[in-house]
Write an enzyme that holds these catalytic residues in place. Structure first.
Site, PDB file in Angstrom:
ATOM      1  N   ARG A 192      44.495  62.893  32.709  1.00  0.00           N
ATOM      2  CA  ARG A 192      44.966  63.154  31.344  1.00  0.00           C
ATOM      3  C   ARG A 192      43.988  62.487  30.387  1.00  0.00           C
ATOM      4  O   ARG A 192      43.537  61.362  30.624  1.00  0.00           O
ATOM      5  CB  ARG A 192      46.378  62.593  31.115  1.00  0.00           C
ATOM      6  CG  ARG A 192      47.490  63.430  31.699  1.00  0.00           C
ATOM      7  CD  ARG A 192      47.658  64.783  30.978  1.00  0.00           C
ATOM      8  NE  ARG A 192      48.698  65.606  31.582  1.00  0.00           N
ATOM      9  CZ  ARG A 192      48.502  66.530  32.526  1.00  0.00           C
ATOM     10  NH1 ARG A 192      47.284  66.752  32.988  1.00  0.00           N
ATOM     11  NH2 ARG A 192      49.513  67.242  32.987  1.00  0.00           N
ATOM     12  N   GLU A 246      43.027  67.347  23.224  1.00  0.00           N
ATOM     13  CA  GLU A 246      42.756  68.710  23.691  1.00  0.00           C
ATOM     14  C   GLU A 246      43.804  69.727  23.236  1.00  0.00           C
ATOM     15  O   GLU A 246      43.566  70.935  23.299  1.00  0.00           O
ATOM     16  CB  GLU A 246      42.666  68.737  25.221  1.00  0.00           C
ATOM     17  CG  GLU A 246      44.007  68.556  25.923  1.00  0.00           C
ATOM     18  CD  GLU A 246      43.890  68.590  27.460  1.00  0.00           C
ATOM     19  OE1 GLU A 246      43.012  67.906  28.000  1.00  0.00           O
ATOM     20  OE2 GLU A 246      44.692  69.309  28.079  1.00  0.00           O
ATOM     21  N   HIS A 265      40.235  71.777  30.970  1.00  0.00           N
ATOM     22  CA  HIS A 265      41.486  71.634  31.727  1.00  0.00           C
ATOM     23  C   HIS A 265      41.652  72.791  32.732  1.00  0.00           C
ATOM     24  O   HIS A 265      42.660  73.512  32.733  1.00  0.00           O
ATOM     25  CB  HIS A 265      42.690  71.561  30.781  1.00  0.00           C
ATOM     26  CG  HIS A 265      43.844  70.801  31.361  1.00  0.00           C
ATOM     27  ND1 HIS A 265      44.617  69.929  30.638  1.00  0.00           N
ATOM     28  CD2 HIS A 265      44.358  70.782  32.618  1.00  0.00           C
ATOM     29  CE1 HIS A 265      45.551  69.417  31.406  1.00  0.00           C
ATOM     30  NE2 HIS A 265      45.406  69.919  32.617  1.00  0.00           N
TER      31      HIS A 265
HETATM   32  P1  NAD Z   1      51.020  61.538  41.978  1.00  0.00           P
HETATM   33  O1  NAD Z   1      52.296  61.205  41.304  1.00  0.00           O
HETATM   34  O2  NAD Z   1      51.040  62.105  43.358  1.00  0.00           O
HETATM   35  O3  NAD Z   1      50.050  60.278  41.993  1.00  0.00           O
HETATM   36  C1  NAD Z   1      49.884  59.418  40.915  1.00  0.00           C
HETATM   37  C2  NAD Z   1      49.502  58.052  41.491  1.00  0.00           C
HETATM   38  O4  NAD Z   1      49.183  57.185  40.406  1.00  0.00           O
HETATM   39  C3  NAD Z   1      50.646  57.386  42.280  1.00  0.00           C
HETATM   40  O5  NAD Z   1      50.164  56.981  43.553  1.00  0.00           O
HETATM   41  C4  NAD Z   1      51.036  56.195  41.419  1.00  0.00           C
HETATM   42  O6  NAD Z   1      51.471  55.068  42.182  1.00  0.00           O
HETATM   43  C5  NAD Z   1      49.726  55.911  40.712  1.00  0.00           C
HETATM   44  N1  NAD Z   1      49.901  55.150  39.477  1.00  0.00           N
HETATM   45  C6  NAD Z   1      50.911  55.196  38.588  1.00  0.00           C
HETATM   46  N2  NAD Z   1      50.711  54.310  37.602  1.00  0.00           N
HETATM   47  C7  NAD Z   1      49.524  53.697  37.887  1.00  0.00           C
HETATM   48  C8  NAD Z   1      48.779  52.683  37.245  1.00  0.00           C
HETATM   49  N3  NAD Z   1      49.209  52.121  36.111  1.00  0.00           N
HETATM   50  N4  NAD Z   1      47.619  52.306  37.807  1.00  0.00           N
HETATM   51  C9  NAD Z   1      47.185  52.858  38.971  1.00  0.00           C
HETATM   52  N5  NAD Z   1      47.860  53.816  39.627  1.00  0.00           N
HETATM   53  C10 NAD Z   1      49.012  54.229  39.088  1.00  0.00           C
HETATM   54  O7  NAD Z   1      50.272  62.555  40.974  1.00  0.00           O
HETATM   55  P2  NAD Z   1      49.140  63.608  41.338  1.00  0.00           P
HETATM   56  O8  NAD Z   1      49.758  64.903  41.735  1.00  0.00           O
HETATM   57  O9  NAD Z   1      48.134  62.979  42.228  1.00  0.00           O
HETATM   58  O10 NAD Z   1      48.509  63.856  39.883  1.00  0.00           O
HETATM   59  C11 NAD Z   1      47.808  62.827  39.205  1.00  0.00           C
HETATM   60  C12 NAD Z   1      47.593  63.247  37.765  1.00  0.00           C
HETATM   61  O11 NAD Z   1      46.706  64.365  37.723  1.00  0.00           O
HETATM   62  C13 NAD Z   1      48.866  63.763  37.058  1.00  0.00           C
HETATM   63  O12 NAD Z   1      49.572  62.688  36.430  1.00  0.00           O
HETATM   64  C14 NAD Z   1      48.337  64.732  36.038  1.00  0.00           C
HETATM   65  O13 NAD Z   1      48.251  64.077  34.791  1.00  0.00           O
HETATM   66  C15 NAD Z   1      46.939  65.082  36.526  1.00  0.00           C
HETATM   67  N6  NAD Z   1      46.763  66.504  36.816  1.00  0.00           N
HETATM   68  C16 NAD Z   1      45.714  67.149  36.219  1.00  0.00           C
HETATM   69  C17 NAD Z   1      45.508  68.495  36.481  1.00  0.00           C
HETATM   70  C18 NAD Z   1      44.348  69.241  35.861  1.00  0.00           C
HETATM   71  O14 NAD Z   1      44.315  70.474  35.918  1.00  0.00           O
HETATM   72  N7  NAD Z   1      43.362  68.578  35.285  1.00  0.00           N
HETATM   73  C19 NAD Z   1      46.370  69.187  37.346  1.00  0.00           C
HETATM   74  C20 NAD Z   1      47.424  68.490  37.936  1.00  0.00           C
HETATM   75  C21 NAD Z   1      47.609  67.141  37.676  1.00  0.00           C
END
Ligand code: NAD
Length: 328
Positions: free
Chosen positions: A234, A263, A295
């Site tokens: 994000r 964005e 994105h």
């Molecule tokens: P997920 O929930 O499986 O994993 C997120 C991880 O971050 C977890 O392991 C959690 O413990 C960790 N976390 C939470 N707070 C934290 C902190 N303060 N410091 C360090 N680690 C922390 O999520 P995911 O499916 O792996 O997705 C991750 C992110 O990717 C989503 O939050 C979303 O914003 C982003 N995303 C982007 C796109 C894109 O098209 N660019 C698509 C899907 C998801």
């Protein structure tokens, strides 16, 4: 369920139509994005389906409730654009697609790394002009480099495994380290250590109050000279103005962004004839060592199939009064 489908793009409509052949919801595809002005269009619908660049802040949710909407179906994993408490206050269910093709996002993060490293975006333009000079295209081997993965959930874990496959030393920081990754060879460390030691840093944690501007001016200072930073999570994880300063000073050697803090009024539309009003974004685009995609990390056939299937399944379960694990 009768659903007002805001912000429809043709590329997703065909996946939802295909998935709906088995689910039979009444999907009313609408072009406008959801915001306070467009929310009243949802009158007469039980559900609203929205994407990451729609606005579901409290005033919008209040209007949707007035219009009789009782389900917010997010066709995304992230929900930082939705006031979930406001929705709950109105007795509205908020459901999402918690995971869709995490490999696709991880692979895009790696694609940004490789393109930045070997400057393939510059080489492409040069070769089309029959300019075969190599000046300015020198990269480095990924093998043996130290890569830091911040957030090792579904996407971060997939990225870490790819980086291990390259022969990188992989450091990771997560509030909940996973044994599987540790067994695979990932070293879990604190964030300061990760930033101090990594030559490549890739962000995969969610945007929360705690992670807002996780990478700011201080954190840039703490990183290695010439570090590569990739953000496919994000936009607001990175202070973009601090990134510009770090690029100008040479501290930041490469920056790959699939997301950008501001964005919302920029991405997902053709703005090629518009004047770019965001000076920070415009400045970022001037650097030869910055690669921005709009994105698109999630944008694979597999992800769109899963997003459509899970979103419609969420609606089916909620309509039937069944338990739905994807309700926030
Ligand atoms: P997920 O929930 O499986 O994993 C997120 C991880 O971050 C977890 O392991 C959690 O413990 C960790 N976390 C939470 N707070 C934290 C902190 N303060 N410091 C360090 N680690 C922390 O999520 P995911 O499916 O792996 O997705 C991750 C992110 O990717 C989503 O939050 C979303 O914003 C982003 N995303 C982007 C796109 C894109 O098209 N660019 C698509 C899907 C998801």
């Amino acid at each position: 369920m009768k659903t007002a489908f805001f912000n429809t793009k043709p590329y997703e409509q065909r996946f939802f139509d295909a998935a709906n052949r088995e689910q039979h919801h009444e999907l009313n595809y609408l072009a406008p994005r959801l915001d306070a002005d467009t929310a009243p269009i949802a009158a007469g619908h039980e559900a609203v389906c929205l994407f990451v660049n729609d606005d579901a802040s409290r005033p919008v949710v209040d209007r949707l409730a007035e219009a009789g909407v009782r389900v917010l179906a997010l066709r995304s994993a992230g929900f930082n654009h939705v006031d979930v408490e406001a929705a709950k206050g109105h007795g509205m269910a908020v459901c999402r697609v918690p995971a869709y093709s995490p490999h696709g996002v991880a692979e895009h993060a790696i694609a940004l790394m490789l393109a930045l490293n070997r400057r393939t975006y510059r080489a492409y333009a040069r070769v089309r002009e029959r300019n075969f000079a190599l000046e300015g295209l020198m990269g480095f081997e990924m093998y043996g480099r130290t890569a830091g993965v911040v957030g090792t959930g579904k996407i971060g874990a997939a990225a870490a495994r790819i980086l291990l496959g390259f022969g990188c030393r992989v450091l990771a920081y997560d509030k909940h380290p996973g044994d599987d990754l540790r067994d695979a060879g990932v070293e879990f460390v604190d964030l300061d250590t990760l930033l101090r030691e990594s030559q490549i840093v890739t962000l995969h944690c969610p945007l929360t109050e705690e992670t807002h501007h996780l990478i700011d001016a201080e954190r840039f200072k703490a990183m290695r000279d010439g570090v590569m930073l990739v953000n496919t999570s994000r936009g607001a994880l990175v202070d973009a103005e601090a990134a510009v300063d770090a690029l100008k000073s040479g501290k930041l050697g490469h920056l790959g962004l699939d997301v950008y803090e501001e964005e919302d009024n920029l991405f997902f539309e053709d703005r090629s004839s518009d004047i770019l009003e965001d000076d920070t974004f415009a400045r970022l685009l001037t650097f030869p060592n910055v690669l921005v995609t709009g994105h698109q990390a999630f944008f694979t056939q597999e992800a769109l199939e899963q997003i459509a299937a899970v979103t419609l399944d969420n609606l089916t379960r909620l309509e039937a009064g069944e338990a739905c694990d994807n309700v926030l």
